[in-house]
Design a protein around this motif. Structure first.
Motif, PDB file in Angstrom:
ATOM      1  N   LEU A   1      -2.838 -12.937   0.874  1.00  0.00           N
ATOM      2  CA  LEU A   1      -3.495 -11.825   1.571  1.00  0.00           C
ATOM      3  C   LEU A   1      -4.955 -11.703   1.137  1.00  0.00           C
ATOM      4  N   GLU A   2      -5.199 -11.846  -0.153  1.00  0.00           N
ATOM      5  CA  GLU A   2      -6.571 -11.724  -0.652  1.00  0.00           C
ATOM      6  C   GLU A   2      -7.465 -12.820  -0.079  1.00  0.00           C
ATOM      7  N   ARG A   3      -6.912 -14.042   0.041  1.00  0.00           N
ATOM      8  CA  ARG A   3      -7.710 -15.140   0.600  1.00  0.00           C
ATOM      9  C   ARG A   3      -8.017 -14.894   2.076  1.00  0.00           C
ATOM     10  N   ILE A   4      -6.994 -14.461   2.839  1.00  0.00           N
ATOM     11  CA  ILE A   4      -7.187 -14.263   4.290  1.00  0.00           C
ATOM     12  C   ILE A   4      -8.153 -13.117   4.547  1.00  0.00           C
ATOM     13  N   LEU A   5      -8.024 -12.026   3.789  1.00  0.00           N
ATOM     14  CA  LEU A   5      -8.852 -10.832   4.018  1.00  0.00           C
ATOM     15  C   LEU A   5     -10.169 -10.879   3.245  1.00  0.00           C
ATOM     16  N   ASP A   6     -10.267 -11.855   2.328  1.00  0.00           N
ATOM     17  CA  ASP A   6     -11.470 -11.986   1.512  1.00  0.00           C
ATOM     18  C   ASP A   6     -11.772 -10.669   0.806  1.00  0.00           C
ATOM     19  N   THR A   7     -10.750 -10.172   0.089  1.00  0.00           N
ATOM     20  CA  THR A   7     -10.904  -8.897  -0.597  1.00  0.00           C
ATOM     21  C   THR A   7     -10.064  -8.891  -1.863  1.00  0.00           C
ATOM     22  N   ASP A   8     -10.292  -7.928  -2.725  1.00  0.00           N
ATOM     23  CA  ASP A   8      -9.558  -7.762  -3.980  1.00  0.00           C
ATOM     24  C   ASP A   8      -8.562  -6.618  -3.806  1.00  0.00           C
ATOM     25  N   LEU A   9      -7.280  -6.922  -3.848  1.00  0.00           N
ATOM     26  CA  LEU A   9      -6.253  -5.904  -3.642  1.00  0.00           C
ATOM     27  C   LEU A   9      -6.039  -5.035  -4.868  1.00  0.00           C
TER      28      LEU A   9
ATOM     29  N   SER B   1     -11.142  -0.793  -1.521  1.00  0.00           N
ATOM     30  CA  SER B   1     -10.752  -1.802  -0.528  1.00  0.00           C
ATOM     31  C   SER B   1      -9.355  -1.513   0.018  1.00  0.00           C
ATOM     32  N   CYS B   2      -8.441  -1.142  -0.899  1.00  0.00           N
ATOM     33  CA  CYS B   2      -7.078  -0.814  -0.451  1.00  0.00           C
ATOM     34  C   CYS B   2      -7.059   0.436   0.413  1.00  0.00           C
ATOM     35  N   LEU B   3      -7.893   1.418   0.058  1.00  0.00           N
ATOM     36  CA  LEU B   3      -7.968   2.631   0.888  1.00  0.00           C
ATOM     37  C   LEU B   3      -8.435   2.286   2.289  1.00  0.00           C
ATOM     38  N   SER B   4      -9.443   1.435   2.398  1.00  0.00           N
ATOM     39  CA  SER B   4      -9.963   1.043   3.706  1.00  0.00           C
ATOM     40  C   SER B   4      -8.902   0.313   4.518  1.00  0.00           C
ATOM     41  N   LEU B   5      -8.157  -0.581   3.845  1.00  0.00           N
ATOM     42  CA  LEU B   5      -7.099  -1.317   4.546  1.00  0.00           C
ATOM     43  C   LEU B   5      -5.969  -0.382   4.981  1.00  0.00           C
ATOM     44  N   HIS B   6      -5.637   0.591   4.131  1.00  0.00           N
ATOM     45  CA  HIS B   6      -4.564   1.526   4.468  1.00  0.00           C
ATOM     46  C   HIS B   6      -4.936   2.362   5.699  1.00  0.00           C
ATOM     47  N   VAL B   7      -6.173   2.840   5.759  1.00  0.00           N
ATOM     48  CA  VAL B   7      -6.628   3.605   6.922  1.00  0.00           C
ATOM     49  C   VAL B   7      -6.570   2.733   8.168  1.00  0.00           C
ATOM     50  N   ALA B   8      -6.980   1.481   8.036  1.00  0.00           N
ATOM     51  CA  ALA B   8      -6.955   0.577   9.192  1.00  0.00           C
ATOM     52  C   ALA B   8      -5.526   0.344   9.675  1.00  0.00           C
TER      53      ALA B   8
ATOM     54  N   ASP C   1      -8.730  -3.511  -5.994  1.00  0.00           N
ATOM     55  CA  ASP C   1      -9.841  -2.579  -5.815  1.00  0.00           C
ATOM     56  C   ASP C   1      -9.359  -1.376  -4.989  1.00  0.00           C
ATOM     57  N   VAL C   2      -9.515  -0.157  -5.561  1.00  0.00           N
ATOM     58  CA  VAL C   2      -8.991   1.050  -4.920  1.00  0.00           C
ATOM     59  C   VAL C   2      -9.645   1.293  -3.566  1.00  0.00           C
TER      60      VAL C   2
ATOM     61  N   LEU D   1       0.823  -1.201   0.000  1.00  0.00           N
ATOM     62  CA  LEU D   1       0.000   0.000   0.000  1.00  0.00           C
ATOM     63  C   LEU D   1       0.865   1.263   0.000  1.00  0.00           C
ATOM     64  N   ASP D   2       1.984   1.260   0.751  1.00  0.00           N
ATOM     65  CA  ASP D   2       2.876   2.422   0.766  1.00  0.00           C
ATOM     66  C   ASP D   2       3.530   2.650  -0.596  1.00  0.00           C
ATOM     67  N   SER D   3       3.606   1.597  -1.410  1.00  0.00           N
ATOM     68  CA  SER D   3       4.215   1.710  -2.747  1.00  0.00           C
ATOM     69  C   SER D   3       3.195   2.124  -3.794  1.00  0.00           C
ATOM     70  N   GLY D   4       2.015   2.518  -3.355  1.00  0.00           N
ATOM     71  CA  GLY D   4       0.993   2.959  -4.303  1.00  0.00           C
ATOM     72  C   GLY D   4       0.439   1.805  -5.132  1.00  0.00           C
ATOM     73  N   ARG D   5       0.479   0.585  -4.581  1.00  0.00           N
ATOM     74  CA  ARG D   5      -0.012  -0.634  -5.235  1.00  0.00           C
ATOM     75  C   ARG D   5       0.812  -0.987  -6.479  1.00  0.00           C
ATOM     76  N   ASN D   6       2.030  -0.475  -6.534  1.00  0.00           N
ATOM     77  CA  ASN D   6       2.962  -0.846  -7.603  1.00  0.00           C
ATOM     78  C   ASN D   6       3.680  -2.120  -7.171  1.00  0.00           C
ATOM     79  N   LYS D   7       3.309  -3.229  -7.804  1.00  0.00           N
ATOM     80  CA  LYS D   7       3.805  -4.525  -7.339  1.00  0.00           C
ATOM     81  C   LYS D   7       5.306  -4.689  -7.545  1.00  0.00           C
ATOM     82  N   ALA D   8       5.817  -4.173  -8.614  1.00  0.00           N
ATOM     83  CA  ALA D   8       7.255  -4.307  -8.877  1.00  0.00           C
ATOM     84  C   ALA D   8       8.066  -3.556  -7.828  1.00  0.00           C
TER      85      ALA D   8
END
Length: 538
Positions: free
Chosen positions: A506-514, A519-526, A516-517, A479-486
């Motif tokens: 991570l997607e399986r454990i959190l049951d979410t799509d990484l 969803s990632c915003l919500s996770l980043h705030v958390a 998805d903007v 998330l800190d890398s702006g979702r840039n996987k490389a």
């Protein structure tokens, strides 16, 4: 305290002789060191001073001039007084020459109109003198024990002064050579009155000796220092002339303070301790009246009244060097901050708040803007503190009253706690600069935010806790890398396939799509909220 001639005259053994003062009635407060019986005229060379001479006068000369010489010689060697028993040499009264010469020399002379065994007088007076000496010896032993214990435990100046005030029931102050008060114990007096105009009053009192009493001011002053380097004065405020015990007390306290300074290793200077004590007093409401805090600050050269007050908290961003004393490193930062304030011509209270933060109370003239002053302070500190070492300087809201300083400091502490997590190099930080991080830090105690973070991250935190994993760290890097996987894989020191595999887990454990903007915003705030909780708990 040795007995006076008045004390001797009040003894029953003396009163039996019906004593009458015939000369020196205004000198009956003269101290008596010893009682000496002597019937010879040339007794003066046998005396050392302070003796009360008893005589029947049988061997004194008849010539008035020689009688005058006898009185003059007693006075010149420091005899405290003369008691003459009438009846043998002088029947009803003393010759006029004796009385006249005694008055001229200020020597108290007493006649006993009834026969009195001199041995009873000497026994009574000597017993009292010995009792007094024993009492002084016991008091000296008590002082020795008290200040030895203080020295061994490395007591602070404030604690040393508290003992002095307790033992003397007098106000006591410690000042530096610039006549700024480093510590004070008011002994129940009004601190504002005690410290009013201190520097001016102190400069007017300059005794020649290292320990001396100044009758004009009522101050007992003793110099504090060791190894030829004096650095302050201890001042005991006396309503009456000090006793010898007061003199010993002041000197023992000064010795303890000097020894404490010699033994200091990696500790704050006395100035920083004094400033820190005032700041702590304001934050803990230790002062019953804000005017007392203002008076104490003014006594160390920092005026607070009629100024805009800015609370500042400074925190190093680099971890403390574990090889060195953390308190010493923070002390260095406090000293550098004080030097930066002096260079910028900003009088301020500067002291360590705890093991991680330095506090500054910055009083600014009414028309001075806070932002330029904070920028200047930050720039000077970056030059003066360890080259290459970084810090964050956080400021609270500008307030007009000492009563509001605590609120401003709490705000500055909150800002510093957040800014130190991810500093961006700016000169100083205020609450609006922190944006989302600042908001989450302010809301960290809200149960609703805690519930939100737990709902978003609970399964992931439980997974890492059970398996000792690091997937929470991987999520943060992503998330800190702006979702840039490389870029994230490189920061995580993993190959791209290995990193992609962790994202799928991570997607399986959190049951979410990484991808998805929202969803990632919500996770980043958390995650930011979680960091705020954990930091607060530490």
């Amino acid at each position: 305290m040795l007995p006076t001639i008045a004390d001797v005259l009040a003894l029953e053994t003396v009163r039996r002789g019906s004593p009458r003062v015939v000369a020196g009635a205004d000198r009956l407060d003269t101290r008596v060191r010893w009682v000496h019986v002597g019937e010879i005229a040339d007794i003066a060379h046998l005396l050392r001073g302070g003796e009360l001479v008893l005589t029947t006068g049988v061997a004194l000369p008849e010539d008035p001039e020689k009688l005058g010489d006898y009185i003059g010689e007693l006075s010149s060697v420091g005899a405290s007084g003369l008691i003459v028993e009438l009846g043998r040499r002088f029947v009803r009264e003393l010759p006029r020459a004796v009385v006249k010469t005694a008055e001229e020399h200020g020597l108290p002379v007493i006649v006993l109109t009834r026969e009195t065994p001199f041995v009873q007088i000497t026994e009574s007076v000597h017993a009292r003198i010995i009792d007094i000496q024993l009492e002084e010896l016991r008091a000296s032993e008590q002082l020795h024990e008290v200040f030895t214990e203080l020295s061994v435990e490395g007591a602070s100046p404030a604690k040393v002064l508290a003992q002095v005030a307790r033992l003397s029931s007098r106000p006591v102050l410690l000042e530096n050579l610039a006549h700024q008060v480093l510590a004070a114990e008011s002994a129940g007096r009004d601190a504002g009155t005690l410290l009013a105009g201190w520097e001016t009053r102190s400069r007017a009192v300059a005794p020649a000796q290292r320990t001396a009493y100044d009758p004009a001011s009522g101050w007992l002053v003793t110099t504090v220092g060791a190894r030829g380097q004096d650095w302050g004065r201890l001042i005991l405020l006396c309503d009456t002339p000090p006793t010898p015990r007061d003199m010993v007390l002041a000197e023992r306290a000064a010795t303890t303070l000097a020894l404490g300074r010699l033994l200091e290793r990696h500790q704050e200077s006395l100035e920083r301790q004094a400033h820190g004590t005032i700041i702590a007093g304001i934050l803990t409401h230790a002062y019953a009246d804000p005017d007392e805090a203002a008076a104490r600050a003014r006594a160390v050269g920092v005026p607070l009244t009629g100024r805009k007050l800015v609370s500042v908290v400074i925190r190093p961003t680099d971890p403390m060097d574990q090889a060195l004393d953390g308190q010493a490193q923070l002390g260095e930062l406090a000293e550098a901050t004080a030097a930066a304030c002096r260079d910028a011509r900003l009088p301020a209270l500067v002291g360590a708040l705890d093991q991680e933060r330095v506090g500054v109370l910055l009083p600014l003239p009414p028309r001075t803007q806070a932002e330029p002053a904070l920028t200047t302070l930050s720039e000077r500190l970056r030059v003066l503190w360890r080259p290459g070492s970084a810090f964050v300087l956080a400021a609270g809201s500008v307030v007009e009253s000492i009563r509001d300083v605590r609120r401003s400091f709490l705000e500055a502490e909150q800002v510093a706690d957040v800014a130190v997590r991810q500093p961006d190099g700016r000169a100083f930080y205020r609450l609006p600069d922190l944006r989302l991080r600042g908001l989450l830090h302010l809301l960290r105690d809200d149960a609703r935010l805690q519930t939100f973070a737990e709902r978003e991250l609970g399964p992931l935190l439980a997974h890492d806790a059970q398996r000792g994993g690091d997937l929470t760290r991987i999520l943060r890097i992503y998330l800190d890398s702006g979702r840039n996987k490389a870029v994230a894989a490189q920061k995580a020191h993993l190959s791209r396939p290995a990193f992609y595999d962790r994202l799928r887990r991570l997607e399986r454990i959190l049951d979410t799509d990484l991808d998805d903007v929202e969803s990632c915003l919500s996770l980043h705030v958390a995650l930011l909220a979680l960091e705020s909780f954990r930091r607060d708990n530490r």
